[in-house]
Scaffold this motif. Structure first.
Motif, PDB file in Angstrom:
ATOM      1  N   GLU A  20       0.814  -1.211   0.000  1.00 58.49           N
ATOM      2  CA  GLU A  20       0.000   0.000   0.000  1.00 58.49           C
ATOM      3  C   GLU A  20       0.851   1.266   0.000  1.00 58.49           C
ATOM      4  O   GLU A  20       0.502   2.280  -0.613  1.00 58.49           O
ATOM      5  N   TRP A  25      -3.339   6.993  -3.573  1.00 56.04           N
ATOM      6  CA  TRP A  25      -4.756   6.927  -3.921  1.00 56.04           C
ATOM      7  C   TRP A  25      -5.311   8.321  -4.153  1.00 56.04           C
ATOM      8  O   TRP A  25      -5.092   9.237  -3.366  1.00 56.04           O
ATOM      9  N   ILE A  31      -5.531   5.199  -8.764  1.00 57.79           N
ATOM     10  CA  ILE A  31      -4.190   5.107  -8.199  1.00 57.79           C
ATOM     11  C   ILE A  31      -3.234   5.924  -9.050  1.00 57.79           C
ATOM     12  O   ILE A  31      -3.343   5.950 -10.275  1.00 57.79           O
ATOM     13  N   LYS A 237      -8.101  -3.295  -3.300  1.00 58.16           N
ATOM     14  CA  LYS A 237      -8.557  -2.081  -2.640  1.00 58.16           C
ATOM     15  C   LYS A 237      -9.511  -2.386  -1.496  1.00 58.16           C
ATOM     16  O   LYS A 237      -9.439  -1.802  -0.416  1.00 58.16           O
TER      17      LYS A 237
END
Length: 284
Positions: A20, A25, A31, A237
Motif C-alpha cells: 500500500e 490513492w 491510483i 482495494k
C-alpha cells in the motif's frame, strides 16, 4: 484472518501484490504511480561544465475496474446440526474454490495482455523445456530486466516437462525420493493449474441466485511465464466478507453472507519488458 490466510496461501499471484505504501490513492478508485525518466550522459566540458539534460517526472494514473461480489445464506438448522461447521466450511470453500481461482485467472490474463514478449508454441513430449526457459531468460537479459526477483510461473504440463529433463542421482539408502523443483536459475517456480492460466477470461455476470457466476477461460493456454515484480501494479482495494446473524437477517432464518472484492492489476507502461509469456499456438 483465516480467509485472508486462505487467499495468501492459495492465490498463485499474491506474491506480486503491491504494498500500500508504494501507491498514491486519488479518490476511491484511482491510483497514481510516480515515474521519472532522464537523458543519458554527455561530455563534460572543463570550460562550460555540464551539458544540461531533460528530466521528465509525472504521476501515472490507473483506475480500478473489477468490482465483484456474491451473497448467499446458510440455514440456521444446517449450521446447528453440523455444530457450526456449515457456516465456517462454506466460507472457506467459497474463498478457496471460487474467489482465489477467479482472481488468479484475471491477473494472469492481464500479465499476458501486457507482456513485452509473447512466444507461441504447443508443448509436446519432445520439447526441451529448459531450453525454452533459457531462451526466455536470454531475452530478458538482453532487455536488461533485473536478474534478482524474477518469478517463473509454469503450467502442470510445463512443470512435468522441466522435471523430466533434469537428471538426479539417488543414494541407495534414501527412502524418500523428492523430485520437486522449487527454483530454476534462481527464479522461484510457482505451479499454476491450467484452468487459471489463460491469456484471456470472461467474467460471468449472474442476475439470479441460480446463476453460476465465476469465470471461464476464453483465450490461449499459457505454458509458462517469467515475471519481474517491478513490472506489476496489483492492488486489492477492498476485500470484505460480512456475516449477518439469523436475528439480523430479515429475509430468512439463517446466516446471510455478503462477500465483495474490489481489485485490479496492471502492467506498468514502462516495464512491459519485464514479462515473457510462452503460450499455446491454438485456442483452448
Amino acid at each position: 484472518p483465516i480467509l485472508d490466510e486462505i487467499y495468501k496461501d492459495g492465490a498463485k499471484t499474491s506474491i506480486l501484490d503491491t504494498p500500500e505504501e508504494r501507491v498514491r490513492w486519488i479518490g476511491a478508485k484511482t491510483i497514481q504511480l510516480f515515474n521519472s525518466a532522464s537523458g543519458g550522459l554527455g561530455n563534460y566540458s572543463r570550460n562550460a561544465g555540464y551539458e544540461v539534460g531533460d528530466l521528465t517526472q509525472a504521476w501515472e494514473t490507473y483506475t480500478l475496474n473489477v468490482d465483484r461480489g456474491r451473497s448467499f445464506s446458510v440455514d440456521v438448522m444446517d449450521n446447528d446440526e453440523t455444530m457450526g461447521m456449515a457456516l465456517s466450511s462454506t466460507l472457506g470453500q467459497f474463498e478457496r474454490t471460487m474467489v482465489v481461482p477467479e482472481i488468479d485467472s484475471y491477473r494472469f490474463s492481464k500479465y499476458a495482455a501486457g507482456a513485452g514478449t509473447t512466444v507461441t508454441g504447443t508443448l509436446s513430449g519432445s520439447d526441451n523445456i529448459p531450453s525454452l526457459i533459457q531462451t526466455a531468460e536470454a531475452t530478458l537479459d538482453n532487455r536488461e530486466v533485473p536478474y534478482e526477483g524474477r518469478i517463473l510461473f509454469v503450467s502442470p504440463k510445463c512443470y512435468q516437462g522441466l522435471k523430466e529433463k533434469i537428471e538426479r542421482r539417488i543414494i541407495n539408502s534414501e527412502d524418500n525420493v523428492n523430485t520437486n523443483v522449487e527454483f530454476y536459475d534462481d527464479m522461484r517456480i510457482i505451479r499454476v493449474p491450467q484452468g487459471r492460466f489463460s491469456t484471456a477470461i470472461t467474467l460471468a455476470q449472474p442476475t439470479t441466485a441460480a446463476g453460476s457466476g465465476g469465470y471461464t477461460a476464453s483465450g490461449y493456454d499459457i505454458n509458462f511465464m517469467i515475471v519481474h515484480p517491478s513490472a506489476i501494479l496489483q492492488v486489492m482495494k477492498h476485500k470484505i466478507i460480512r456475516v449477518f446473524s439469523p436475528e439480523q437477517n430479515i429475509e430468512a432464518d439463517g446466516y446471510r453472507v455478503n462477500a465483495r472484492y474490489y481489485h485490479d492489476t496492471w502492467v506498468k507502461n514502462q516495464k512491459v519488458k519485464g514479462i515473457y509469456c510462452h503460450r499455446a499456438a491454438t485456442s483452448a
